[in-house]
Design a protein around this motif. Sequence first.
Motif, PDB file in Angstrom:
ATOM      1  N   TYR A 139      -2.969   8.140  -5.622  1.00  0.00           N
ATOM      2  CA  TYR A 139      -1.394   7.966  -5.174  1.00  0.00           C
ATOM      3  C   TYR A 139      -1.234   9.275  -4.664  1.00  0.00           C
ATOM      4  N   LYS A 140      -0.671   9.396  -3.388  1.00  0.00           N
ATOM      5  CA  LYS A 140      -0.549  10.457  -2.544  1.00  0.00           C
ATOM      6  C   LYS A 140       0.742  10.495  -1.787  1.00  0.00           C
ATOM      7  N   LEU A 141       1.720  11.595  -1.846  1.00  0.00           N
ATOM      8  CA  LEU A 141       2.674  11.690  -0.889  1.00  0.00           C
ATOM      9  C   LEU A 141       2.437  12.297   0.523  1.00  0.00           C
ATOM     10  N   ILE A 142       2.806  11.507   1.465  1.00  0.00           N
ATOM     11  CA  ILE A 142       2.416  11.556   2.900  1.00  0.00           C
ATOM     12  C   ILE A 142       3.579  11.886   3.954  1.00  0.00           C
ATOM     13  N   HIS A 170      10.790   9.859   0.049  1.00  0.00           N
ATOM     14  CA  HIS A 170       9.463  10.331   0.092  1.00  0.00           C
ATOM     15  C   HIS A 170       8.800   9.017   0.293  1.00  0.00           C
ATOM     16  N   LEU A 171       7.733   8.996   1.214  1.00  0.00           N
ATOM     17  CA  LEU A 171       6.845   7.956   1.408  1.00  0.00           C
ATOM     18  C   LEU A 171       5.339   8.252   0.794  1.00  0.00           C
ATOM     19  N   TRP A 172       5.047   7.275  -0.379  1.00  0.00           N
ATOM     20  CA  TRP A 172       3.779   7.493  -1.182  1.00  0.00           C
ATOM     21  C   TRP A 172       2.669   6.545  -0.831  1.00  0.00           C
ATOM     22  N   ARG A 203      19.907   2.981  -1.345  1.00  0.00           N
ATOM     23  CA  ARG A 203      18.521   2.059  -1.249  1.00  0.00           C
ATOM     24  C   ARG A 203      17.996   2.336   0.249  1.00  0.00           C
ATOM     25  N   SER A 204      16.659   2.442   0.233  1.00  0.00           N
ATOM     26  CA  SER A 204      15.929   2.634   1.684  1.00  0.00           C
ATOM     27  C   SER A 204      15.042   1.294   1.869  1.00  0.00           C
ATOM     28  N   CYS A 205      14.465   1.139   3.093  1.00  0.00           N
ATOM     29  CA  CYS A 205      13.495   0.162   3.159  1.00  0.00           C
ATOM     30  C   CYS A 205      12.810   0.308   4.185  1.00  0.00           C
ATOM     31  N   PHE A 206      11.261  -0.196   4.256  1.00  0.00           N
ATOM     32  CA  PHE A 206      10.464  -0.443   5.560  1.00  0.00           C
ATOM     33  C   PHE A 206      11.163  -1.399   6.423  1.00  0.00           C
ATOM     34  N   GLY A 207      10.790  -1.327   7.916  1.00  0.00           N
ATOM     35  CA  GLY A 207      11.026  -2.548   8.888  1.00  0.00           C
ATOM     36  C   GLY A 207      10.598  -2.122  10.084  1.00  0.00           C
ATOM     37  N   LYS A 211       0.852  -1.132   0.036  1.00  0.00           N
ATOM     38  CA  LYS A 211      -0.044   0.044  -0.152  1.00  0.00           C
ATOM     39  C   LYS A 211       0.768   1.158  -0.065  1.00  0.00           C
ATOM     40  N   PHE A 212       2.172   0.976   0.156  1.00  0.00           N
ATOM     41  CA  PHE A 212       2.994   2.322   0.255  1.00  0.00           C
ATOM     42  C   PHE A 212       4.370   2.081  -0.456  1.00  0.00           C
ATOM     43  N   LEU A 213       4.747   3.150  -0.815  1.00  0.00           N
ATOM     44  CA  LEU A 213       6.127   2.957  -1.802  1.00  0.00           C
ATOM     45  C   LEU A 213       7.061   4.097  -1.260  1.00  0.00           C
ATOM     46  N   LEU A 214       8.087   3.824  -0.772  1.00  0.00           N
ATOM     47  CA  LEU A 214       9.499   4.504  -0.219  1.00  0.00           C
ATOM     48  C   LEU A 214      10.327   5.008  -1.626  1.00  0.00           C
ATOM     49  N   ILE A 215      10.454   6.197  -1.908  1.00  0.00           N
ATOM     50  CA  ILE A 215      11.064   6.768  -2.852  1.00  0.00           C
ATOM     51  C   ILE A 215      12.345   7.467  -2.371  1.00  0.00           C
TER      52      ILE A 215
END
Length: 296
Positions: free
Chosen positions: A184-187, A176-178, A201-205, A164-168
């Motif tokens: 689509y929304k930048l949050i 940026h967290l979308w 590179r980055s990641c969720f965790g 549900k979310f993309l980290l750019i």
Amino acid sequence: MGAIDMEMNKVNDDGVVSLKHILTGHQKPVFTISWSPDNRQLLTCGMEEVIRRWDVSTGECLHIYEKAGLGNISCGWFPDGKRVISGLTDKSICIWDLDGKESECWKGQRTLKISDVAITSDGKRIITMLRETTILMLDREAKVERLIEEEQTIISFSLSRDSKFLLISLVNQEIHLWSIDGDYKLIMKYKGHTRSRFIIRSCFGGFKQAFIASGSEDSQVYIWHRGNGDLLESLPGHSGAVNCVSWNPANPHMLASASDDRTIRIWGLNRVDLKHKETYSNGVIHQCNGGTSLSK
């Protein structure tokens, strides 16, 4: 050309980190590392080189994925852990089964020469970089394409576990967290790491993916609170730029980082008394500890 050693460190029950394996085989700097959904294997990708699949418990290389005349630039797992997806230097996207048989391939302008690649948890949408400032969402079944446009050049991206979310990560040293669930929304934006020349590179965790981690050119790993954007930790230890981080999908206390120093480090949370608080943000409710530190 000499082989590249990748150190794997084990976090013991008492919180002490010890060397578990040295994974040897890559001939170029390691650009991508990805845990399998079942936590038992790793994919690693060298710079325009081969993809290697490793057994985490033994350190054995189980398979090498390569295509004649081409180099791999990114890699990832299908949600079922039974297939591998990668971007190649001819800008195509390919899918292999675990034994290396190619099952699907999208040729043409479907990815940049240097790009991440991901697939949603239902296996239906492939995500990649179409242009320097544009993310492509490719629906494998409906053959429909949707785009995310950024103002700055995109360096890399990462998909959340729930898709549900993309980290750019961007060239201007912002992440940026979308939200990609519906419109689509930048949050949220995250800042603090260093990037001037390399792909970072980055990641969720963490527990319920309540944290954001990123590599950095200053040889450190950075960790933010996902909900409010606060920078929580900067972890020293590498001796070269940290290109990639990957949080263990089964163990929220374990994080891997890959560096130009030709090592992969595994980080574990210290055993501390957690002070939980509920945080409402980014479309989820989660418990988190903003003061938790990590050990090398």
